[in-house]
Design an enzyme around this catalytic site. Structure first.
Site, PDB file in Angstrom:
ATOM      1  N   SER A   1     -12.925   3.871   4.548  1.00  0.00           N
ATOM      2  CA  SER A   1     -13.247   4.984   4.146  1.00  0.00           C
ATOM      3  C   SER A   1     -12.259   6.213   4.263  1.00  0.00           C
ATOM      4  O   SER A   1     -11.361   6.492   5.017  1.00  0.00           O
ATOM      5  CB  SER A   1     -14.514   5.434   4.979  1.00  0.00           C
TER       6      SER A   1
ATOM      7  N   ILE B   1     -12.643  -4.439   8.892  1.00  0.00           N
ATOM      8  CA  ILE B   1     -11.765  -3.393   8.537  1.00  0.00           C
ATOM      9  C   ILE B   1     -12.303  -2.770   7.306  1.00  0.00           C
ATOM     10  O   ILE B   1     -11.570  -2.675   6.496  1.00  0.00           O
ATOM     11  CB  ILE B   1     -10.284  -3.890   8.129  1.00  0.00           C
TER      12      ILE B   1
ATOM     13  N   ARG C   1     -17.621   9.101   7.714  1.00  0.00           N
ATOM     14  CA  ARG C   1     -17.773   7.440   7.505  1.00  0.00           C
ATOM     15  C   ARG C   1     -16.830   6.738   8.452  1.00  0.00           C
ATOM     16  O   ARG C   1     -17.191   5.695   9.081  1.00  0.00           O
ATOM     17  CB  ARG C   1     -17.722   7.113   6.091  1.00  0.00           C
TER      18      ARG C   1
ATOM     19  N   LEU D   1     -17.849  -3.779   2.797  1.00  0.00           N
ATOM     20  CA  LEU D   1     -19.084  -2.952   2.368  1.00  0.00           C
ATOM     21  C   LEU D   1     -19.061  -3.013   0.760  1.00  0.00           C
ATOM     22  O   LEU D   1     -20.031  -3.050   0.153  1.00  0.00           O
ATOM     23  CB  LEU D   1     -18.959  -1.519   2.703  1.00  0.00           C
TER      24      LEU D   1
ATOM     25  N   ASN E   1     -18.425   4.133  11.074  1.00  0.00           N
ATOM     26  CA  ASN E   1     -18.089   2.624  10.752  1.00  0.00           C
ATOM     27  C   ASN E   1     -17.674   2.278  12.180  1.00  0.00           C
ATOM     28  O   ASN E   1     -17.509   0.810  12.539  1.00  0.00           O
ATOM     29  CB  ASN E   1     -17.141   2.472   9.549  1.00  0.00           C
TER      30      ASN E   1
ATOM     31  N   TYR F   1       0.766  -1.191   0.010  1.00  0.00           N
ATOM     32  CA  TYR F   1       0.094  -0.036  -0.051  1.00  0.00           C
ATOM     33  C   TYR F   1       0.899   1.369  -0.219  1.00  0.00           C
ATOM     34  O   TYR F   1       0.309   2.434  -0.181  1.00  0.00           O
ATOM     35  CB  TYR F   1      -0.961   0.066   1.152  1.00  0.00           C
TER      36      TYR F   1
HETATM   37  N1  LIG Z   1      -5.833  -8.812   2.404  1.00  0.00           N
HETATM   38  C1  LIG Z   1      -6.116  -8.244   1.045  1.00  0.00           C
HETATM   39  O1  LIG Z   1      -5.793  -8.747   0.091  1.00  0.00           O
HETATM   40  C2  LIG Z   1      -6.964  -7.014   0.966  1.00  0.00           C
HETATM   41  C3  LIG Z   1      -7.799  -6.727  -0.244  1.00  0.00           C
HETATM   42  C4  LIG Z   1      -8.489  -5.599  -0.166  1.00  0.00           C
HETATM   43  C5  LIG Z   1      -8.700  -4.915   0.931  1.00  0.00           C
HETATM   44  N2  LIG Z   1      -8.132  -5.149   1.919  1.00  0.00           N
HETATM   45  C6  LIG Z   1      -8.327  -4.526   3.329  1.00  0.00           C
HETATM   46  O2  LIG Z   1      -9.371  -4.147   3.434  1.00  0.00           O
HETATM   47  C7  LIG Z   1      -9.645  -2.946   3.843  1.00  0.00           C
HETATM   48  C8  LIG Z   1     -11.285  -2.445   3.243  1.00  0.00           C
HETATM   49  O3  LIG Z   1     -11.572  -3.017   2.064  1.00  0.00           O
HETATM   50  P1  LIG Z   1     -11.804  -2.353   0.732  1.00  0.00           P
HETATM   51  O4  LIG Z   1     -11.543  -0.854   0.848  1.00  0.00           O
HETATM   52  O5  LIG Z   1     -11.541  -3.255  -0.454  1.00  0.00           O
HETATM   53  O6  LIG Z   1     -13.348  -2.350   1.172  1.00  0.00           O
HETATM   54  P2  LIG Z   1     -14.735  -1.603   1.990  1.00  0.00           P
HETATM   55  O7  LIG Z   1     -14.031  -1.120   3.090  1.00  0.00           O
HETATM   56  O8  LIG Z   1     -15.589  -2.715   1.970  1.00  0.00           O
HETATM   57  O9  LIG Z   1     -15.427  -0.599   0.866  1.00  0.00           O
HETATM   58  C9  LIG Z   1     -14.600   0.643   0.813  1.00  0.00           C
HETATM   59  C10 LIG Z   1     -15.629   1.575  -0.019  1.00  0.00           C
HETATM   60  O10 LIG Z   1     -16.932   1.634   0.622  1.00  0.00           O
HETATM   61  C11 LIG Z   1     -17.041   3.082   0.973  1.00  0.00           C
HETATM   62  N3  LIG Z   1     -17.611   3.318   2.238  1.00  0.00           N
HETATM   63  C12 LIG Z   1     -16.909   3.087   3.454  1.00  0.00           C
HETATM   64  N4  LIG Z   1     -17.760   3.523   4.520  1.00  0.00           N
HETATM   65  C13 LIG Z   1     -18.904   3.522   4.000  1.00  0.00           C
HETATM   66  C14 LIG Z   1     -20.141   3.716   4.652  1.00  0.00           C
HETATM   67  N5  LIG Z   1     -20.396   3.903   5.859  1.00  0.00           N
HETATM   68  N6  LIG Z   1     -21.255   3.887   3.611  1.00  0.00           N
HETATM   69  C15 LIG Z   1     -20.997   3.864   2.393  1.00  0.00           C
HETATM   70  N7  LIG Z   1     -20.109   3.558   1.821  1.00  0.00           N
HETATM   71  C16 LIG Z   1     -18.851   3.451   2.612  1.00  0.00           C
HETATM   72  C17 LIG Z   1     -15.813   3.727   0.764  1.00  0.00           C
HETATM   73  O11 LIG Z   1     -15.857   4.901  -0.075  1.00  0.00           O
HETATM   74  P3  LIG Z   1     -15.365   6.331   0.647  1.00  0.00           P
HETATM   75  O12 LIG Z   1     -13.983   6.125   0.814  1.00  0.00           O
HETATM   76  O13 LIG Z   1     -15.819   7.270  -0.113  1.00  0.00           O
HETATM   77  O14 LIG Z   1     -16.263   6.583   2.122  1.00  0.00           O
HETATM   78  C18 LIG Z   1     -15.149   2.807  -0.201  1.00  0.00           C
HETATM   79  O15 LIG Z   1     -15.301   3.121  -1.546  1.00  0.00           O
HETATM   80  C19 LIG Z   1      -8.681  -2.277   3.248  1.00  0.00           C
HETATM   81  O16 LIG Z   1      -8.369  -1.096   4.085  1.00  0.00           O
HETATM   82  C20 LIG Z   1      -7.645  -3.068   2.906  1.00  0.00           C
HETATM   83  O17 LIG Z   1      -6.709  -2.989   3.801  1.00  0.00           O
HETATM   84  C21 LIG Z   1      -7.303  -6.270   2.207  1.00  0.00           C
END
Ligand SMILES: NC(=O)c1ccc[n+]([C@@H]2O[C@H](COP(=O)([O-])OP(=O)(O)OC[C@H]3O[C@@H](n4cnc5c(N)ncnc54)[C@H](OP(=O)(O)O)[C@@H]3O)[C@@H](O)[C@H]2O)c1
Length: 210
Positions: free
Chosen positions: A179, A176, A184, A139, A188, A2
């Protein structure tokens, strides 16, 4: 991978928070297999700390379990560089390879998890091995406009996103969400003052079967 360790280290220093009040996770990029010790040493330097709380193998290197990497992780933990070590994106068969080679299961497997991906058998397989499932993309993989989520959210005066995150907690799954918006990030986190009933949990589980 990252590229945010130095940024995080600076934020921790600038905020002046007590190291014991934060839980820091970092990961070994798959192309760093073989260079585990040098990678964690560089991570710690960038983060400005002498240990992380959780160190994960980000993906099975070359799609293989790679027990040699796991052995290096256990040695780094034993030397105090990480409190706990685990993996990410591993299958339970690959976890079994690590256990067979070292006698030690990863503390955590960080995998995609959300109502649509709910899989009671996969969760049970991890628990049988003493591995905590940590859910990512909670999400992104969810239709937050789903009427079932909206109805539960209205009953508790929370948002559908908070219902999804609380549902993870009810299942004992560390979650995890990411946002970039401060409002948010705050909402969250604000999921500890309500709980879901058994029927509501089952209804959210059921979203995986639609
Ligand atoms: N181990 C792995 O291979 C791997 C892969 C992917 C992700 N991850 C980890 O998982 C974490 C989260 O995953 P992710 O970013 O893929 O998915 P996520 O947290 O499910 O989704 C993030 C999305 O949701 C939106 N969001 C956040 N809070 C919200 C709310 N309360 N209401 C509506 N929309 C909301 C965000 O937009 P805004 O930012 O505009 O709020 C962003 O577009 C990351 O920090 C990463 O470290 C790990």
């Amino acid at each position: 991978m990252y590229g945010n360790e130095a940024e995080m280290g600076r934020a921790l220093r600038d905020a002046g928070v007590d190291r014991r009040d934060v839980f820091i996770t970092t990961k070994l990029p798959p192309d760093r297999a073989g260079g585990e010790r040098a990678t964690i040493t560089a991570s710690l330097r960038a983060l400005g700390t002498d240990h992380v709380d959780l160190w994960l193998v980000h993906w099975p290197p070359g799609r293989a379990a790679t027990p040699s990497t796991w052995e290096a992780f256990l040695a780094a933990r034993d030397d105090g560089l990480a409190r706990v070590v685990g993996v990410s994106n591993y299958s339970t068969a690959q976890i079994d390879e690590l256990i067979a080679a070292t006698g030690e299961a990863p503390a955590v497997n960080q995998i995609p998890w959300s109502p649509a991906r709910f899989d009671a058998r996969l969760l049970a397989e991890h628990r049988q091995r003493g591995v905590v499932v940590e859910g990512y993309s909670p999400l992104k993989g969810t239709n937050l406009g789903d009427p079932a989520l909206a109805a539960i959210a209205a009953r508790h005066a929370v948002t559908p996103a908070q219902v999804v995150l609380r549902w993870h907690v009810e299942h004992g799954i560390p979650v995890i969400p990411k946002s970039a918006r401060p409002d948010r990030i705050a909402s969250n986190l604000d999921i500890l003052d309500f709980s879901l009933t058994a029927e509501e949990i089952a209804a959210v589980d059921g979203l995986s079967r639609r």
